[in-house]
Design a protein around this motif. Structure first.
Motif, PDB file in Angstrom:
ATOM      1  N   GLN A   3      -0.093  -4.024  16.715  1.00 26.10           N
ATOM      2  CA  GLN A   3       1.198  -4.644  16.494  1.00 26.10           C
ATOM      3  C   GLN A   3       1.579  -4.514  15.024  1.00 26.10           C
ATOM      4  N   THR A   4       2.835  -4.209  14.776  1.00 26.45           N
ATOM      5  CA  THR A   4       3.332  -4.124  13.407  1.00 26.45           C
ATOM      6  C   THR A   4       3.561  -5.528  12.863  1.00 26.45           C
ATOM      7  N   GLN A   5       2.985  -5.817  11.691  1.00 25.42           N
ATOM      8  CA  GLN A   5       3.118  -7.145  11.122  1.00 25.42           C
ATOM      9  C   GLN A   5       4.542  -7.381  10.632  1.00 25.42           C
ATOM     10  N   ARG A   6       5.068  -8.559  10.928  1.00 19.63           N
ATOM     11  CA  ARG A   6       6.396  -8.927  10.468  1.00 19.63           C
ATOM     12  C   ARG A   6       6.342  -9.215   8.977  1.00 19.63           C
ATOM     13  N   LEU A   7       7.269  -8.703   8.195  1.00 22.94           N
ATOM     14  CA  LEU A   7       7.271  -8.812   6.745  1.00 22.94           C
ATOM     15  C   LEU A   7       8.530  -9.518   6.263  1.00 22.94           C
ATOM     16  N   PRO A   8       8.476 -10.050   5.022  1.00 26.38           N
ATOM     17  CA  PRO A   8       9.694 -10.609   4.440  1.00 26.38           C
ATOM     18  C   PRO A   8      10.814  -9.571   4.450  1.00 26.38           C
ATOM     19  N   THR A 225      -5.236 -16.707  -4.962  1.00 23.19           N
ATOM     20  CA  THR A 225      -5.548 -17.223  -3.631  1.00 23.19           C
ATOM     21  C   THR A 225      -5.824 -16.039  -2.716  1.00 23.19           C
ATOM     22  N   ILE A 226      -6.679 -16.269  -1.736  1.00 22.42           N
ATOM     23  CA  ILE A 226      -7.030 -15.210  -0.783  1.00 22.42           C
ATOM     24  C   ILE A 226      -6.756 -15.713   0.620  1.00 22.42           C
ATOM     25  N   GLY A 227      -5.884 -15.006   1.331  1.00 23.45           N
ATOM     26  CA  GLY A 227      -5.538 -15.371   2.693  1.00 23.45           C
ATOM     27  C   GLY A 227      -4.323 -16.276   2.745  1.00 23.45           C
ATOM     28  N   GLY A 228      -3.724 -16.346   3.914  1.00 22.36           N
ATOM     29  CA  GLY A 228      -2.595 -17.244   4.114  1.00 22.36           C
ATOM     30  C   GLY A 228      -1.323 -16.813   3.425  1.00 22.36           C
ATOM     31  N   SER A 229      -1.192 -15.490   3.142  1.00 22.01           N
ATOM     32  CA  SER A 229       0.010 -15.038   2.432  1.00 22.01           C
ATOM     33  C   SER A 229       0.993 -14.305   3.341  1.00 22.01           C
ATOM     34  N   GLY A 230       0.679 -14.219   4.627  1.00 20.73           N
ATOM     35  CA  GLY A 230       1.557 -13.499   5.536  1.00 20.73           C
ATOM     36  C   GLY A 230       2.717 -14.354   5.998  1.00 20.73           C
ATOM     37  N   HIS A 250       7.669 -13.116  -2.806  1.00 20.26           N
ATOM     38  CA  HIS A 250       6.781 -13.030  -1.646  1.00 20.26           C
ATOM     39  C   HIS A 250       7.202 -11.798  -0.855  1.00 20.26           C
ATOM     40  N   GLY A 251       6.284 -10.844  -0.796  1.00 22.16           N
ATOM     41  CA  GLY A 251       6.605  -9.552  -0.197  1.00 22.16           C
ATOM     42  C   GLY A 251       6.820  -8.537  -1.297  1.00 22.16           C
ATOM     43  N   ILE A 252       5.804  -7.724  -1.552  1.00 28.08           N
ATOM     44  CA  ILE A 252       5.829  -6.753  -2.639  1.00 28.08           C
ATOM     45  C   ILE A 252       5.927  -5.352  -2.033  1.00 28.08           C
ATOM     46  N   ALA A 253       6.718  -4.498  -2.642  1.00 30.71           N
ATOM     47  CA  ALA A 253       6.855  -3.119  -2.161  1.00 30.71           C
ATOM     48  C   ALA A 253       5.604  -2.335  -2.529  1.00 30.71           C
ATOM     49  N   LEU A 254       4.519  -2.684  -1.853  1.00 32.26           N
ATOM     50  CA  LEU A 254       3.188  -2.113  -2.105  1.00 32.26           C
ATOM     51  C   LEU A 254       2.497  -1.921  -0.772  1.00 32.26           C
ATOM     52  N   GLN A 255       1.924  -0.738  -0.592  1.00 30.12           N
ATOM     53  CA  GLN A 255       1.216  -0.454   0.654  1.00 30.12           C
ATOM     54  C   GLN A 255      -0.150   0.141   0.351  1.00 30.12           C
ATOM     55  N   PRO A 256      -1.234  -0.504   0.842  1.00 31.13           N
ATOM     56  CA  PRO A 256      -1.240  -1.788   1.556  1.00 31.13           C
ATOM     57  C   PRO A 256      -1.051  -2.955   0.585  1.00 31.13           C
ATOM     58  N   GLY A 257      -0.808  -4.133   1.131  1.00 28.14           N
ATOM     59  CA  GLY A 257      -0.664  -5.325   0.310  1.00 28.14           C
ATOM     60  C   GLY A 257       0.736  -5.878   0.259  1.00 28.14           C
ATOM     61  N   ARG A 258       1.598  -5.504   1.228  1.00 33.06           N
ATOM     62  CA  ARG A 258       2.996  -5.918   1.159  1.00 33.06           C
ATOM     63  C   ARG A 258       3.199  -7.419   1.322  1.00 33.06           C
TER      64      ARG A 258
END
Length: 374
Positions: A3-8, A225-230, A250-258
């Motif tokens: 499943q594609t993760q929903r992003l900001p 912080t690690i986790g809970g940023s989606g 919240h939501g960075i134009a970075l892949q991976p790590g958006r």
């Protein structure tokens, strides 16, 4: 099915996020650390070193003499010595008036008077004063990460402590529903390797209130912080950060790590890393390391330029992390934007393709950040 993760809806350009994190940051004050604790930290200013060795010393075991007293000596024409020479061992101070050390086999003591069987030149078998470290030298460069050879120099100079810049990093681990802690351990070890002084705190629960209780920037230079940023129902790190300080993006134009986020609590940068190891590592490289480098006063890190073995194709608008392997004098791209743990472990270096680039053609010389020595 994946499943594609929903992003900001709107992603913040990476360079904008980094600029916000670095705004107003200056290197932290130096601290004096014992040598073993200083390994991996960034060197700060230190007083000039004293000459080492502090006086001429023997570089080998043998007899200490004056070279001019041995002129003409050979095994065919032994040269009698007026007095028995001084025996010295490696590291011993040179006796007054002596300027060379000859091997025991170069002296015949079988007769009533010692005889030299070979000539010597001034300085032979001698380590001169300042031969290892010259007077007032500054051989440990400011802004360089300290390695074992730097500590060797410090020990040779008689230092017990060394001045370093060591940013304080508070690491908040937000427990995953499965109790998975691999990412937290990865970032903890990466922070230690980057020379940070790390304090690890775990939130009691994944709710925003529990996380907010651990987001305390009063005794640190950067908070992670690690986790809970989606954007899922239980991903409350962003809500907690906004409650304790300023949420910049919240939501960075970075892949991976958006799904990473950046913010501030006063002058303290805060970065929320995703919980997945590959996303957290990419955001660590792209967002956290620039902050630690600025706080520690690190000079530009070591890069290696090699041509690309094959092209890199990248999506415009998203900065993408590329893993590289050194192969036959070139950089072989292993992965672009999607990083498996196996490929992360295999990679020798990484680079970041800016969001405005479509990639690079095969043969393009590229500077890459090294992941390992050698």
């Amino acid at each position: 099915m994946i499943q594609t993760q929903r992003l900001p809806a709107a992603l913040t350009p990476l360079e904008t996020a980094v600029a916000a994190l670095l705004d107003g940051l200056e290197p932290v004050a130096p601290v004096a650390l014992p040598l073993l604790e200083a390994l991996g930290c960034v060197a700060a200013e230190m007083p000039p070193l004293k000459a080492m060795p502090p006086s001429d010393i023997a570089a080998a075991d043998g007899f200490a003499l004056r070279a001019r007293d041995l002129v003409g000596a050979s095994s065919y024409s032994p040269l009698p010595l007026r007095q028995l020479p001084h025996w010295v061992e490696a590291g011993d101070p040179m006796p007054e008036g002596c300027d060379c050390v000859i091997d025991a086999a170069c002296l015949d003591q079988t007769g009533p008077m010692a005889e030299a069987l070979a000539e010597a030149i001034p300085g032979q078998g001698v380590r001169r004063r300042g031969g290892d470290i010259t007077e007032d030298a500054s051989v440990i460069a400011v802004g360089r990460r300290l390695g074992p050879l730097d500590l060797l120099i410090a020990r040779a100079a008689g230092l017990e402590k060394i001045n370093v810049r060591r940013p304080r990093l508070r690491l908040v681990n937000i427990p995953a529903t499965s109790g998975h802690t691999m990412t937290a351990q990865l970032i903890l070890e990466a922070a230690g390797a980057a020379g940070a002084d790390v304090l690890v705190i775990s939130a009691r629960q994944r709710d925003a209130l529990s996380i907010a209780e651990t987001i305390d920037a009063s005794a640190c230079d950067v908070l992670i912080t690690i986790g809970g940023s989606g954007v899922g129902r239980t991903d409350a790190a962003i809500t907690a950060l906004a409650a304790r300080g300023e949420l910049v993006a919240h939501g960075i134009a970075l892949q991976p790590g958006r799904t990473a986020a950046v913010g501030r609590i006063g002058n303290i940068p805060v970065i929320a890393l995703p919980g997945a190891p590959d996303q957290a590592l990419a955001a660590w490289w792209a967002l956290v390391l620039p902050v630690l480098d600025r706080w520690s006063g690190l000079q530009p890190s070591r890069k290696v330029m090699l041509p690309l073995a094959r092209k890199i194709a990248s999506s415009v608008g998203i900065a993408e992390v590329v893993l590289l392997e050194r192969s036959a004098g070139a950089w072989l791209p292993l992965a672009v934007g999607e990083l498996s743990i196996e490929l992360i472990a295999r990679a020798d270096a990484w680079l970041l393709v800016p969001g405005g680039s479509e990639g690079y053609a095969a043969g393009t010389p590229m500077d890459a950040h090294m992941l390992r020595d050698g």
